[in-house]
Design an enzyme around this catalytic site. Structure first.
Site, PDB file in Angstrom:
ATOM      1  N   ALA A  41     -23.704 -22.873  -7.529  1.00 30.07           N
ATOM      2  CA  ALA A  41     -22.913 -21.765  -8.080  1.00 30.07           C
ATOM      3  C   ALA A  41     -23.319 -20.392  -7.550  1.00 30.07           C
ATOM      4  O   ALA A  41     -22.457 -19.595  -7.173  1.00 30.07           O
ATOM      5  CB  ALA A  41     -23.007 -21.807  -9.602  1.00 30.07           C
TER       6      ALA A  41
ATOM      7  N   LYS B 276     -24.862 -38.017  -7.556  1.00 31.56           N
ATOM      8  CA  LYS B 276     -25.748 -37.313  -6.614  1.00 31.56           C
ATOM      9  C   LYS B 276     -26.869 -36.573  -7.344  1.00 31.56           C
ATOM     10  O   LYS B 276     -27.928 -36.342  -6.768  1.00 31.56           O
ATOM     11  CB  LYS B 276     -24.941 -36.375  -5.711  1.00 31.56           C
ATOM     12  CG  LYS B 276     -24.111 -35.324  -6.446  1.00 31.56           C
ATOM     13  CD  LYS B 276     -24.791 -34.013  -6.590  1.00 31.56           C
ATOM     14  CE  LYS B 276     -24.233 -33.214  -7.735  1.00 31.56           C
ATOM     15  NZ  LYS B 276     -24.555 -31.810  -7.743  1.00 31.56           N
TER      16      LYS B 276
HETATM   17  N1  LIG Z   1     -24.576 -24.552 -11.743  1.00 33.03           N
HETATM   18  C1  LIG Z   1     -24.113 -25.144 -10.673  1.00 33.03           C
HETATM   19  O1  LIG Z   1     -24.490 -24.796  -9.537  1.00 33.03           O
HETATM   20  C2  LIG Z   1     -23.077 -26.230 -10.820  1.00 33.03           C
HETATM   21  C3  LIG Z   1     -22.333 -26.567  -9.699  1.00 33.03           C
HETATM   22  C4  LIG Z   1     -21.350 -27.546  -9.806  1.00 33.03           C
HETATM   23  C5  LIG Z   1     -21.145 -28.182 -11.032  1.00 33.03           C
HETATM   24  N2  LIG Z   1     -21.899 -27.842 -12.121  1.00 33.03           N
HETATM   25  C6  LIG Z   1     -21.596 -28.529 -13.381  1.00 33.03           C
HETATM   26  O2  LIG Z   1     -20.936 -27.597 -14.227  1.00 33.03           O
HETATM   27  C7  LIG Z   1     -21.164 -27.963 -15.590  1.00 33.03           C
HETATM   28  C8  LIG Z   1     -21.561 -26.719 -16.366  1.00 33.03           C
HETATM   29  O3  LIG Z   1     -22.737 -26.182 -15.819  1.00 33.03           O
HETATM   30  P1  LIG Z   1     -23.056 -24.630 -15.802  1.00 33.03           P
HETATM   31  O4  LIG Z   1     -23.912 -24.398 -14.590  1.00 33.03           O
HETATM   32  O5  LIG Z   1     -21.813 -23.833 -15.916  1.00 33.03           O
HETATM   33  O6  LIG Z   1     -23.875 -24.430 -17.178  1.00 33.03           O
HETATM   34  P2  LIG Z   1     -25.404 -23.934 -17.383  1.00 33.03           P
HETATM   35  O7  LIG Z   1     -26.317 -25.098 -17.310  1.00 33.03           O
HETATM   36  O8  LIG Z   1     -25.671 -22.769 -16.482  1.00 33.03           O
HETATM   37  O9  LIG Z   1     -25.405 -23.334 -18.840  1.00 33.03           O
HETATM   38  C9  LIG Z   1     -25.374 -24.115 -19.997  1.00 33.03           C
HETATM   39  C10 LIG Z   1     -24.146 -23.719 -20.795  1.00 33.03           C
HETATM   40  O10 LIG Z   1     -24.065 -24.547 -21.939  1.00 33.03           O
HETATM   41  C11 LIG Z   1     -23.769 -23.713 -23.060  1.00 33.03           C
HETATM   42  N3  LIG Z   1     -24.208 -24.370 -24.275  1.00 33.03           N
HETATM   43  C12 LIG Z   1     -25.454 -24.422 -24.819  1.00 33.03           C
HETATM   44  N4  LIG Z   1     -25.431 -25.113 -25.972  1.00 33.03           N
HETATM   45  C13 LIG Z   1     -24.147 -25.496 -26.168  1.00 33.03           C
HETATM   46  C14 LIG Z   1     -23.474 -26.242 -27.176  1.00 33.03           C
HETATM   47  N5  LIG Z   1     -24.120 -26.741 -28.225  1.00 33.03           N
HETATM   48  N6  LIG Z   1     -22.143 -26.456 -27.041  1.00 33.03           N
HETATM   49  C15 LIG Z   1     -21.473 -25.989 -25.979  1.00 33.03           C
HETATM   50  N7  LIG Z   1     -22.029 -25.272 -24.982  1.00 33.03           N
HETATM   51  C16 LIG Z   1     -23.361 -25.029 -25.083  1.00 33.03           C
HETATM   52  C17 LIG Z   1     -24.490 -22.426 -22.756  1.00 33.03           C
HETATM   53  O11 LIG Z   1     -23.971 -21.371 -23.516  1.00 33.03           O
HETATM   54  C18 LIG Z   1     -24.160 -22.275 -21.272  1.00 33.03           C
HETATM   55  O12 LIG Z   1     -22.896 -21.709 -21.106  1.00 33.03           O
HETATM   56  C19 LIG Z   1     -22.224 -29.068 -15.587  1.00 33.03           C
HETATM   57  O13 LIG Z   1     -21.595 -30.314 -15.744  1.00 33.03           O
HETATM   58  C20 LIG Z   1     -22.814 -28.974 -14.171  1.00 33.03           C
HETATM   59  O14 LIG Z   1     -23.276 -30.218 -13.705  1.00 33.03           O
HETATM   60  C21 LIG Z   1     -22.852 -26.860 -12.039  1.00 33.03           C
END
Ligand SMILES: NC(=O)c1ccc[n+]([C@@H]2O[C@H](COP(=O)([O-])OP(=O)(O)OC[C@H]3O[C@@H](n4cnc5c(N)ncnc54)[C@H](O)[C@@H]3O)[C@@H](O)[C@H]2O)c1
Length: 363
Positions: free
Chosen positions: A161, A213
């Site tokens: 990201a 992955k």
């Molecule tokens: N970060 C990356 O580089 C990346 C890239 C591609 C895909 N993803 C995928 O995107 C998805 C989201 O990841 P992210 O990086 O946006 O999140 P993150 O790990 O950065 O943050 C965690 C999120 O979960 C929220 N959260 C905490 N407790 C919660 C609850 N009880 N209910 C609902 N939400 C809650 C937090 O407020 C925060 O928004 C995941 O499946 C991840 O695998 C991430």
């Protein structure tokens, strides 16, 4: 076709999730909705509300500064992004729903949304992970479709990201089932000159690549922590990639070989094994000789961000045991046993050399 949307000529977009990737996805989408008249300018983003150390609410600071200071500091999201801590309000008028939360929360979120969204809305999942049920495993896109009764595509790829936030060139893959028109609409919403998106009619293949992955990335991090060098890491990645393909095609025979050569496949594997958070925490785990748990390290290293790989390794393990496939996937089984501290980190090397010896005749 949805008559109401046709009359208005615009699709309203809501993003469910505002973590690191959720915020970047929202920034990309907001830059497109403002330019394309087919979309409503505003993008509503659901924020799991938090109080910041300053005493302010996270959603309020996003609306004031157009920046997510906790999960994506220093990046302008767009003045057309509206952060909303009210989940139902976020989605109520939306025609296009983007799901991007850590996978452990998605079922609860979908249950809260059932009956509260437009029946003709379309969804896309950016979530990596699966749900394990007694009756077998369930991909997140299927869970969304089952609980909400709507079409759901997926978007996966070599997408760390923070790099995309800085508009560094990257690719992604949209997986869809049957309805190519809907997939093209998602492509229109996501594609930018620095975010190159392709579409593939293989939803399970795309989603399983993105999910599995993370387990291979844990093994890559262990190898880094053990200071084994590039050749060992490449061997680990190759063996992991092979199990990814074998598992995906056993679970869904429709999964295509070609999907593994899209951004969601080999490219995502490479990016995650070199740059992702699963790799990072697994490296710290191996450096501590497996004495500090992944949970403990996740809190210290990631500060609120969530690790997906350890939970996915557990879910994968349950599916393998349930189906009686454990002997065919020694690499996945070993990663899970290391994560749960049943095996020491070095056992990833022993496992890989035994896998190699037992399968080399196949090549
Ligand atoms: N970060 C990356 O580089 C990346 C890239 C591609 C895909 N993803 C995928 O995107 C998805 C989201 O990841 P992210 O990086 O946006 O999140 P993150 O790990 O950065 O943050 C965690 C999120 O979960 C929220 N959260 C905490 N407790 C919660 C609850 N009880 N209910 C609902 N939400 C809650 C937090 O407020 C925060 O928004 C995941 O499946 C991840 O695998 C991430």
């Amino acid at each position: 076709m949805a008559p109401l949307m046709e009359q208005e000529g615009v699709y309203k977009v809501a993003v469910i999730g505002s973590g690191n990737w959720g915020s970047v996805a929202t920034k990309i989408i907001a830059s497109n909705t403002i330019k394309q008249s087919v979309f409503h300018d505003d993008v509503r983003m659901w924020v799991f509300e938090e109080t910041l150390p300053t005493g302010e609410k996270l959603s309020e600071t996003i609306n004031k500064n157009h920046e997510n200071c906790k999960y994506l500091p220093g990046i302008y999201l767009g003045s057309n992004v509206v952060a909303d801590p009210d989940l139902e309000n976020t989605v109520k008028d939306a025609d296009m729903l983007v799901f991007v939360t850590p996978h452990l929360y998605i079922k609860g979120i979908c249950k809260r949304l059932a009956g509260k969204i437009k029946p003709e809305a379309k969804a896309i999942s950016l979530i990596k992970g699966m749900e394990v049920k007694k009756e077998g495993s369930c991909m997140i896109s299927k869970l969304i479709t089952e609980v909400l009764g709507i079409n759901c595509c997926v978007l996966m790829g070599a997408n760390i990201a923070n790099e995309i936030a800085e508009e560094k060139l990257s690719e992604a893959t949209i997986g869809y089932r049957e309805d190519q028109e809907v997939a093209n609409r998602w492509l229109q919403l996501f594609a930018t000159p620095y975010f190159l998106v392709s579409i593939v009619e293989d939803i399970e293949g795309v989603e399983l690549c993105g999910t599995l992955k993370n387990v291979v990335a844990l093994a890559a991090g262990l190898v880094d922590g053990l200071e084994m060098g590039h050749n060992t890491k490449a061997a680990i990645m190759r063996i992991g990639f092979k199990e990814m393909r074998a598992f995906s095609q056993l679970l869904f025979p429709s999964v295509k070989d070609s999907t593994f050569f899209e951004s969601c496949g080999v490219a995502d594997l490479i990016a995650t094994c070199f740059g992702g958070r699963n790799r990072k925490v697994a490296e710290a785990f191996a450096r501590n000789r497996g004495k500090r748990s992944f949970n403990e390290l996740e809190e210290g290293v990631l500060q609120g961000q969530k690790l997906q790989g350890v939970l996915t390794a557990q879910e994968l393990f349950e599916v393998l045991i349930d189906r009686g496939w454990e002997d065919q996937f020694p690499f996945f089984i070993t990663v899970h046993k290391i994560c749960t501290m049943q095996f020491p980190p070095r056992s990833i090397l022993q496992c890989s050399s035994s896998v190699h010896n037992s399968t080399q005749l196949e090549f």
